[in-house]
Design an enzyme around this catalytic site. Structure first.
Site, PDB file in Angstrom:
ATOM      1  N   GLU A 252       0.825  -1.210   0.000  1.00  0.00           N
ATOM      2  CA  GLU A 252       0.000   0.000   0.000  1.00  0.00           C
ATOM      3  C   GLU A 252       0.857   1.257   0.000  1.00  0.00           C
ATOM      4  O   GLU A 252       0.509   2.254  -0.644  1.00  0.00           O
ATOM      5  CB  GLU A 252      -0.940  -0.031   1.207  1.00  0.00           C
ATOM      6  CG  GLU A 252      -2.030  -1.089   1.043  1.00  0.00           C
ATOM      7  CD  GLU A 252      -2.907  -1.243   2.254  1.00  0.00           C
ATOM      8  OE1 GLU A 252      -4.139  -1.286   2.093  1.00  0.00           O
ATOM      9  OE2 GLU A 252      -2.372  -1.328   3.382  1.00  0.00           O
TER      10      GLU A 252
ATOM     11  N   GLU B 193      -4.144  -9.531   3.224  1.00  0.00           N
ATOM     12  CA  GLU B 193      -5.040  -9.219   4.341  1.00  0.00           C
ATOM     13  C   GLU B 193      -6.188 -10.207   4.504  1.00  0.00           C
ATOM     14  O   GLU B 193      -6.575 -10.553   5.630  1.00  0.00           O
ATOM     15  CB  GLU B 193      -5.592  -7.795   4.187  1.00  0.00           C
ATOM     16  CG  GLU B 193      -4.656  -6.697   4.652  1.00  0.00           C
ATOM     17  CD  GLU B 193      -3.594  -6.331   3.651  1.00  0.00           C
ATOM     18  OE1 GLU B 193      -2.848  -5.371   3.889  1.00  0.00           O
ATOM     19  OE2 GLU B 193      -3.490  -7.012   2.596  1.00  0.00           O
TER      20      GLU B 193
END
Length: 255
Positions: A109, A129
């Protein structure tokens, strides 16, 4: 500035180094604040044209420092720049990620908040995730489908499986693949090519490329005028024309 984040400037290129190799450069709250401080300095200093973001040691970034969070309950979020001090509002100047090792979860990210990515050959990029019952909410599920084909992004998001550096380059997520240990050197070469250009033009071009994503097609050319007119009337635009006619390298002033 915290020792967890280092800033070095040479020849118009800033190198920002996440300097917590003992925790794979995981980000706690103090580190996120230091990253935001670095980005503020990059944006403010006229001697910086472009920045490179890298990690010390063998891992780019492991994302959030879960041990620090468990001990303090403090999330690594800056009030203006967002998670990790970068993902909501990256710097205005071009930013290049130089990845060695893994860029997974928050690490990817952070890379997605950068404009260009250089990855070492053995690096891996992914959003695991969902394997942990979470969602990549620090820009992962928002930015990845805008950077690569949606089908590929969705597979990464829904399976949590990473890409190799070569796969990521093939899908357009990575600009250059470097030999292991050379990602920073290659990123600095790319940064030097950016830094050689007119700084006002580079910043305006980046802003248009990003801001225009949600512009209506029949408005886009009119809306970009607010960005391009100041560049067209700048001293650097005149200098660029003179340098071309005189067959010499331009001398940019950023004005």
């Amino acid at each position: 500035m915290s020792d967890a984040v280092l800033l070095d400037v040479a020849d118009g290129v800033a190198t920002i180094t996440l300097n917590r190799p003992d925790v794979r450069n995981a980000i706690d709250l103090p580190t996120s604040l230091a990253i935001a401080e670095c980005l503020d300095e990059v944006d403010e200093r006229p001697d910086i044209a472009v920045a490179v973001l890298t990690g010390a040691g063998s891992t780019f970034c492991a994302g959030m420092d879960l041990k620090a969070f468990a001990a303090t309950q403090e999330r690594p979020i800056h009030d203006r720049r967002g998670a990790f001090g970068i993902v909501r509002q990256p710097c205005e100047k071009p930013l290049i990620a130089a990845i060695e090792g893994k860029a997974l979860g928050g690490g990817l990210e952070i890379a997605l908040a950068c404009d260009l990515v250089v990855a070492a050959d053995s690096s891996r990029l992914g959003l695991p995730e969902v394997k942990r019952g979470l969602v990549a909410a620090a820009g992962g599920v928002l930015r990845l489908p805008r950077r690569i084909p949606q089908a590929v992004a969705m597979e990464m998001i829904l399976t949590g499986e990473p890409l190799t550096a070569e796969q990521a380059r093939g899908w357009g997520l990575v600009n250059r693949v470097a030999p292991d240990g050379q990602a920073l050197a290659i990123a600095r070469q790319l940064a030097a090519a950016v830094a050689a250009n007119a700084p006002l033009a580079v910043r305006a071009a980046k802003r248009i490329a990003l801001d225009s994503a949600d512009w209506a097609a029949d408005e886009a050319f009119d809306r970009q005028v607010a960005y391009t007119d100041p560049v067209r009337s700048s001293s650097d635009a005149a200098e660029g024309a003179r340098a071309f006619v005189e067959k010499r390298a331009p001398r940019w002033t950023g004005s």
